[in-house]
Design an enzyme around this catalytic site. Structure first.
Site, PDB file in Angstrom:
ATOM      1  N   TYR A 202       0.856  -1.197   0.000  1.00  0.00           N
ATOM      2  CA  TYR A 202       0.000   0.000   0.000  1.00  0.00           C
ATOM      3  C   TYR A 202       0.892   1.248   0.000  1.00  0.00           C
ATOM      4  CZ  TYR A 202      -4.339   2.635   0.676  1.00  0.00           C
ATOM      5  OH  TYR A 202      -5.406   3.490   0.523  1.00  0.00           O
TER       6      TYR A 202
ATOM      7  N   LYS B 267      -2.978   8.471   3.055  1.00  0.00           N
ATOM      8  CA  LYS B 267      -4.212   8.307   3.850  1.00  0.00           C
ATOM      9  C   LYS B 267      -3.997   8.819   5.279  1.00  0.00           C
ATOM     10  CE  LYS B 267      -7.127   6.351   0.897  1.00  0.00           C
ATOM     11  NZ  LYS B 267      -8.171   7.194   0.252  1.00  0.00           N
TER      12      LYS B 267
HETATM   13  P1  NAD Z   1     -12.702   3.880  -7.816  1.00  0.00           P
HETATM   14  O1  NAD Z   1     -11.628   3.629  -8.809  1.00  0.00           O
HETATM   15  O2  NAD Z   1     -14.073   3.513  -8.199  1.00  0.00           O
HETATM   16  O3  NAD Z   1     -12.669   5.390  -7.326  1.00  0.00           O
HETATM   17  C1  NAD Z   1     -11.495   6.178  -7.313  1.00  0.00           C
HETATM   18  C2  NAD Z   1     -11.883   7.491  -7.953  1.00  0.00           C
HETATM   19  O4  NAD Z   1     -10.810   8.440  -7.884  1.00  0.00           O
HETATM   20  C3  NAD Z   1     -12.237   7.336  -9.441  1.00  0.00           C
HETATM   21  O5  NAD Z   1     -13.549   7.783  -9.655  1.00  0.00           O
HETATM   22  C4  NAD Z   1     -11.237   8.242 -10.128  1.00  0.00           C
HETATM   23  O6  NAD Z   1     -11.772   8.871 -11.273  1.00  0.00           O
HETATM   24  C5  NAD Z   1     -10.946   9.243  -9.028  1.00  0.00           C
HETATM   25  N1  NAD Z   1      -9.738  10.034  -9.271  1.00  0.00           N
HETATM   26  C6  NAD Z   1      -8.446   9.614  -9.365  1.00  0.00           C
HETATM   27  N2  NAD Z   1      -7.646  10.646  -9.679  1.00  0.00           N
HETATM   28  C7  NAD Z   1      -8.442  11.763  -9.795  1.00  0.00           C
HETATM   29  C8  NAD Z   1      -8.218  13.139 -10.115  1.00  0.00           C
HETATM   30  N3  NAD Z   1      -6.983  13.602 -10.393  1.00  0.00           N
HETATM   31  N4  NAD Z   1      -9.273  13.984 -10.132  1.00  0.00           N
HETATM   32  C9  NAD Z   1     -10.518  13.529  -9.849  1.00  0.00           C
HETATM   33  N5  NAD Z   1     -10.807  12.251  -9.548  1.00  0.00           N
HETATM   34  C10 NAD Z   1      -9.767  11.371  -9.523  1.00  0.00           C
HETATM   35  O7  NAD Z   1     -12.247   3.046  -6.506  1.00  0.00           O
HETATM   36  P2  NAD Z   1     -12.836   3.044  -5.014  1.00  0.00           P
HETATM   37  O8  NAD Z   1     -12.281   1.806  -4.410  1.00  0.00           O
HETATM   38  O9  NAD Z   1     -14.277   3.285  -5.032  1.00  0.00           O
HETATM   39  O10 NAD Z   1     -12.060   4.260  -4.320  1.00  0.00           O
HETATM   40  C11 NAD Z   1     -12.730   5.339  -3.719  1.00  0.00           C
HETATM   41  C12 NAD Z   1     -12.077   5.737  -2.407  1.00  0.00           C
HETATM   42  O11 NAD Z   1     -12.220   4.691  -1.468  1.00  0.00           O
HETATM   43  C13 NAD Z   1     -10.587   6.031  -2.506  1.00  0.00           C
HETATM   44  O12 NAD Z   1     -10.273   7.123  -1.672  1.00  0.00           O
HETATM   45  C14 NAD Z   1      -9.974   4.754  -1.948  1.00  0.00           C
HETATM   46  O13 NAD Z   1      -8.693   4.996  -1.417  1.00  0.00           O
HETATM   47  C15 NAD Z   1     -10.977   4.439  -0.870  1.00  0.00           C
HETATM   48  N6  NAD Z   1     -10.946   3.085  -0.344  1.00  0.00           N
HETATM   49  C16 NAD Z   1     -11.062   2.013  -1.185  1.00  0.00           C
HETATM   50  C17 NAD Z   1     -11.044   0.731  -0.665  1.00  0.00           C
HETATM   51  C18 NAD Z   1     -11.130  -0.481  -1.558  1.00  0.00           C
HETATM   52  O14 NAD Z   1     -10.744  -1.568  -1.116  1.00  0.00           O
HETATM   53  N7  NAD Z   1     -11.642  -0.361  -2.778  1.00  0.00           N
HETATM   54  C19 NAD Z   1     -10.927   0.533   0.723  1.00  0.00           C
HETATM   55  C20 NAD Z   1     -10.832   1.668   1.550  1.00  0.00           C
HETATM   56  C21 NAD Z   1     -10.849   2.931   1.001  1.00  0.00           C
HETATM   57  O1  0WE Z   2      -7.009   3.058  -1.659  1.00  0.00           O
HETATM   58  C1  0WE Z   2      -6.970   2.000  -2.251  1.00  0.00           C
HETATM   59  C2  0WE Z   2      -6.446   1.927  -3.666  1.00  0.00           C
HETATM   60  C3  0WE Z   2      -6.175   3.263  -4.273  1.00  0.00           C
HETATM   61  C4  0WE Z   2      -5.356   3.229  -5.545  1.00  0.00           C
HETATM   62  C5  0WE Z   2      -5.430   2.205  -6.473  1.00  0.00           C
HETATM   63  C6  0WE Z   2      -4.661   2.281  -7.630  1.00  0.00           C
HETATM   64  C7  0WE Z   2      -4.645   1.172  -8.652  1.00  0.00           C
HETATM   65  C8  0WE Z   2      -4.251   1.685 -10.024  1.00  0.00           C
HETATM   66  C9  0WE Z   2      -4.509   4.285  -5.769  1.00  0.00           C
HETATM   67  N1  0WE Z   2      -3.756   4.369  -6.889  1.00  0.00           N
HETATM   68  C10 0WE Z   2      -3.830   3.393  -7.808  1.00  0.00           C
HETATM   69  N2  0WE Z   2      -3.041   3.514  -8.920  1.00  0.00           N
HETATM   70  C11 0WE Z   2      -3.152   2.699 -10.000  1.00  0.00           C
HETATM   71  O2  0WE Z   2      -2.402   2.830 -10.972  1.00  0.00           O
HETATM   72  N3  0WE Z   2      -7.381   0.855  -1.597  1.00  0.00           N
HETATM   73  C12 0WE Z   2      -7.700   0.938  -0.203  1.00  0.00           C
HETATM   74  C13 0WE Z   2      -7.448  -0.465  -2.237  1.00  0.00           C
HETATM   75  C14 0WE Z   2      -6.138  -1.151  -2.018  1.00  0.00           C
HETATM   76  O3  0WE Z   2      -5.071  -0.876  -2.796  1.00  0.00           O
HETATM   77  C15 0WE Z   2      -4.004  -1.613  -2.302  1.00  0.00           C
HETATM   78  C16 0WE Z   2      -4.425  -2.356  -1.205  1.00  0.00           C
HETATM   79  C17 0WE Z   2      -5.793  -2.052  -1.012  1.00  0.00           C
HETATM   80  C18 0WE Z   2      -6.681  -2.575   0.057  1.00  0.00           C
HETATM   81  C19 0WE Z   2      -2.684  -1.667  -2.756  1.00  0.00           C
HETATM   82  C20 0WE Z   2      -1.782  -2.505  -2.110  1.00  0.00           C
HETATM   83  C21 0WE Z   2      -2.189  -3.224  -1.012  1.00  0.00           C
HETATM   84  C22 0WE Z   2      -3.493  -3.172  -0.541  1.00  0.00           C
END
Ligand code: NAD
Ligand code: 0WE
Length: 266
Positions: free
Chosen positions: A166, A173
């Site tokens: 991560y 974060k």
């Molecule tokens: P997602 O890919 O659906 O959403 C990520 C969003 O970030 C996308 O809509 C993308 O367009 C937007 N984004 C990236 N760069 C940008 C920029 N320069 N300007 C505007 N928008 C931008 O994935 P998600 O999992 O729904 O992620 C949403 C949030 O939840 C993130 O903050 C992620 O860290 C957090 N999160 C995700 C998880 C998981 O396991 N999926 C767990 C905990 C927290």
């Molecule tokens: O916040 C996240 C992921 C956010 C994210 C994902 C990507 C994938 C594609 C940010 N940047 C990028 N850049 C890319 O090019 N999570 C909480 C999901 C997540 O991501 C991980 C996790 C978990 C959980 C990455 C490594 C280990 C665990």
């Protein structure tokens, strides 16, 4: 608006409220789960999308809410985009009660090797998009939140404990969570609350590219107290609670919506 998407007025904890949602990419996005819950609770919503690539997706999803939704492009690294978004929301809605920040990005190579190899540029980009943007969006929203408001941002456990790979996202974060506390202090006198939801892993676009993500879901199933993973609807329910007057005394907090995983020591 179709009958199906009509909010149930007897359960409308967000009736009369307006909100803006940052971070819908597709139907699996956490932002979409929370937006649907906010809509069902009676909120009127505006959506932003990152760029032309995602416009059609978001148009189609937001379209299911009827015609009085507002749709705007916004790259959160661009001050002029953010200024235009809040100027357009002000013109159309007149006021704002809710803001969802569900945006994160780090260059792919920064999430692969060791944290020690994070480049200056990858560190900058991750913090700009994933943490600073909350400060910029809160500042843009503040003048429109004339009745008070609720700002919700999405975080992850990697902010406080090492989750291998991560990497710089964990550091970003941590910054997002600390920014939440400082914003909560600044905006408290205006009755604007700022909180994070720290979600367990969810299979979204942002998660799909991650090597070993399937194993992570299995790990939560095996080791979290509830022996399962969080569902998008449950993030929606927590987002609606934080947005509602039921959470009127909650600000600056990180709420874990992770099936209890965060309490475990082993
Ligand atoms: P997602 O890919 O659906 O959403 C990520 C969003 O970030 C996308 O809509 C993308 O367009 C937007 N984004 C990236 N760069 C940008 C920029 N320069 N300007 C505007 N928008 C931008 O994935 P998600 O999992 O729904 O992620 C949403 C949030 O939840 C993130 O903050 C992620 O860290 C957090 N999160 C995700 C998880 C998981 O396991 N999926 C767990 C905990 C927290
Ligand atoms: O916040 C996240 C992921 C956010 C994210 C994902 C990507 C994938 C594609 C940010 N940047 C990028 N850049 C890319 O090019 N999570 C909480 C999901 C997540 O991501 C991980 C996790 C978990 C959980 C990455 C490594 C280990 C665990």
């Amino acid at each position: 608006m179709t009958a199906k998407s009509q909010p149930n007025k007897t359960m409308s904890s967000l009736a009369g409220k307006t909100g803006i949602v940052f971070g819908v990419a597709n139907k699996r996005s956490i932002a979409w789960a929370i937006a649907q819950a906010w809509h069902k609770a009676g909120a009127k919503l505006a959506f932003t999308y990152q760029g032309e690539r995602l416009k059609e997706n978001v148009e189609e999803l937001a379209g299911t809410f009827g015609s009085d939704t507002l749709l705007m492009p916004c790259d959160v690294t661009k001050d002029e985009d953010i200024a235009r978004v809040f100027s357009d929301v002000g013109a159309k809605f007149g006021k704002l009660n809710l803001l969802l920040h569900s945006v994160a990005f780090a260059p792919k190579e920064a999430l692969e090797g060791l944290f020690i190899n994070t480049t200056r540029e990858a560190y900058r980009v991750a913090h700009d998009i994933s943490a600073y943007s909350l400060v910029a969006l809160a500042r843009g929203a503040e003048p429109l939140m004339t009745e008070g408001g609720s700002i919700v941002a999405m975080s992850y456990y990697g902010a406080e404990k090492v989750v291998p790979h991560y990497n710089v996202m964990g550091v970003a974060k941590a910054s997002l969570e600390a920014s939440t506390r400082y914003l909560a202090y600044d905006l408290g006198p205006k009755k604007i609350r700022v909180n994070c939801i720290s979600a367990g892993p969810v299979n979204t676009l942002a998660a799909r590219g991650i090597a070993g993500f399937g194993d992570m879901l299995k790990h939560y199933e095996a080791h979290s107290p509830l022996k399962r993973n969080v569902l998008p609807d449950e993030l929606g329910a927590t987002g609606t609670f934080l947005a509602s007057d039921g959470a009127a005394a909650i600000t600056g907090q990180v709420l874990y919506v992770d099936c209890g995983y965060q309490i475990m020591g082993m």
